[in-house]
Scaffold this motif. Sequence first.
Motif, PDB file in Angstrom:
ATOM      1  N   UNK A   1       0.899  -1.165   0.000  1.00  0.00           N
ATOM      2  CA  UNK A   1       0.000   0.000   0.000  1.00  0.00           C
ATOM      3  C   UNK A   1       0.934   1.210   0.000  1.00  0.00           C
ATOM      4  N   UNK A   2       1.469   1.488  -1.201  1.00  0.00           N
ATOM      5  CA  UNK A   2       2.564   2.433  -1.328  1.00  0.00           C
ATOM      6  C   UNK A   2       2.319   3.439  -2.441  1.00  0.00           C
ATOM      7  N   UNK A   3       3.016   4.556  -2.330  1.00  0.00           N
ATOM      8  CA  UNK A   3       2.854   5.662  -3.268  1.00  0.00           C
ATOM      9  C   UNK A   3       3.186   5.265  -4.699  1.00  0.00           C
ATOM     10  N   UNK A   4       3.998   4.253  -4.884  1.00  0.00           N
ATOM     11  CA  UNK A   4       4.376   3.828  -6.237  1.00  0.00           C
ATOM     12  C   UNK A   4       3.153   3.676  -7.127  1.00  0.00           C
ATOM     13  N   UNK A   5       2.096   3.062  -6.611  1.00  0.00           N
ATOM     14  CA  UNK A   5       0.911   2.801  -7.428  1.00  0.00           C
ATOM     15  C   UNK A   5       0.189   4.085  -7.807  1.00  0.00           C
ATOM     16  N   UNK A   6       0.216   5.077  -6.927  1.00  0.00           N
ATOM     17  CA  UNK A   6      -0.479   6.331  -7.232  1.00  0.00           C
ATOM     18  C   UNK A   6       0.233   7.134  -8.314  1.00  0.00           C
ATOM     19  N   UNK A   7       1.457   6.756  -8.648  1.00  0.00           N
ATOM     20  CA  UNK A   7       2.206   7.450  -9.686  1.00  0.00           C
ATOM     21  C   UNK A   7       1.882   6.932 -11.084  1.00  0.00           C
ATOM     22  N   UNK A   8       1.152   5.848 -11.162  1.00  0.00           N
ATOM     23  CA  UNK A   8       0.809   5.259 -12.455  1.00  0.00           C
ATOM     24  C   UNK A   8      -0.531   5.810 -12.957  1.00  0.00           C
ATOM     25  N   UNK A   9      -0.645   5.892 -14.270  1.00  0.00           N
ATOM     26  CA  UNK A   9      -1.876   6.399 -14.891  1.00  0.00           C
ATOM     27  C   UNK A   9      -3.090   5.556 -14.496  1.00  0.00           C
ATOM     28  N   UNK A  10      -2.901   4.237 -14.347  1.00  0.00           N
ATOM     29  CA  UNK A  10      -4.049   3.375 -14.073  1.00  0.00           C
ATOM     30  C   UNK A  10      -4.586   3.507 -12.646  1.00  0.00           C
ATOM     31  N   UNK A  11      -3.965   4.343 -11.803  1.00  0.00           N
ATOM     32  CA  UNK A  11      -4.538   4.590 -10.478  1.00  0.00           C
ATOM     33  C   UNK A  11      -5.942   5.196 -10.620  1.00  0.00           C
TER      34      UNK A  11
END
Length: 195
Positions: free
Chosen positions: A10-20
């Motif tokens: 549950x990390x910021x990495x995922x929020x940096x992707x367009x598919x968030x």
Amino acid sequence: MNSALIVIDVQESFRQRENWAVVSNPDIVGQVNKLVEATRAAGDLVVWVLHSEPGSGTVFDPALGHVRPIEGLLEPLDGEPTIYKTSHNAFTTTNLQQQLTEHGVRELVISGIRTEQCCETTTRVGSDLGYQVTFVTDATATHPIEHRDAPAGRTLAEIMADPLTLTTDQVITRTEYALAGRFARVATVEELTGS
């Protein structure tokens, strides 16, 4: 203590992707926080797992600063391990099993990102290692999945418009079918916390 909540990626990495923008559970932080509070209140262990790909230049490269908990997620307390993994499951490239053994843990509660990838894989490995596992679907999140033969480099709009793309609901349903009664008990946050 014989139970541990495993909070996976549950990390910021995922929020940096367009598919968030099309994530299945935009309130994953709220759901995971409920589990963390209930786990702590019961005197059980919370283990924080972050995915890291050093030197990759991707959002999972620690050098870019995104390999950290998503904003709003409760912070680890003293005694709650934070583990960095480089494989899909939280066991293979970490000392997770050692940490669990040291704390006398025999039951796992799984939450995190992505439902069918790191969360499901950790559940399967944990079950194979002899843990009783509860998979908390609504404390996980995922994204639509393109068909294996889809052309590379499509826009998010093209991916979403493709009838062969699995929707998040389809991904989640498949994961629940694969895990329930085989590798884990499937539960909701409300069932585990009463809220």
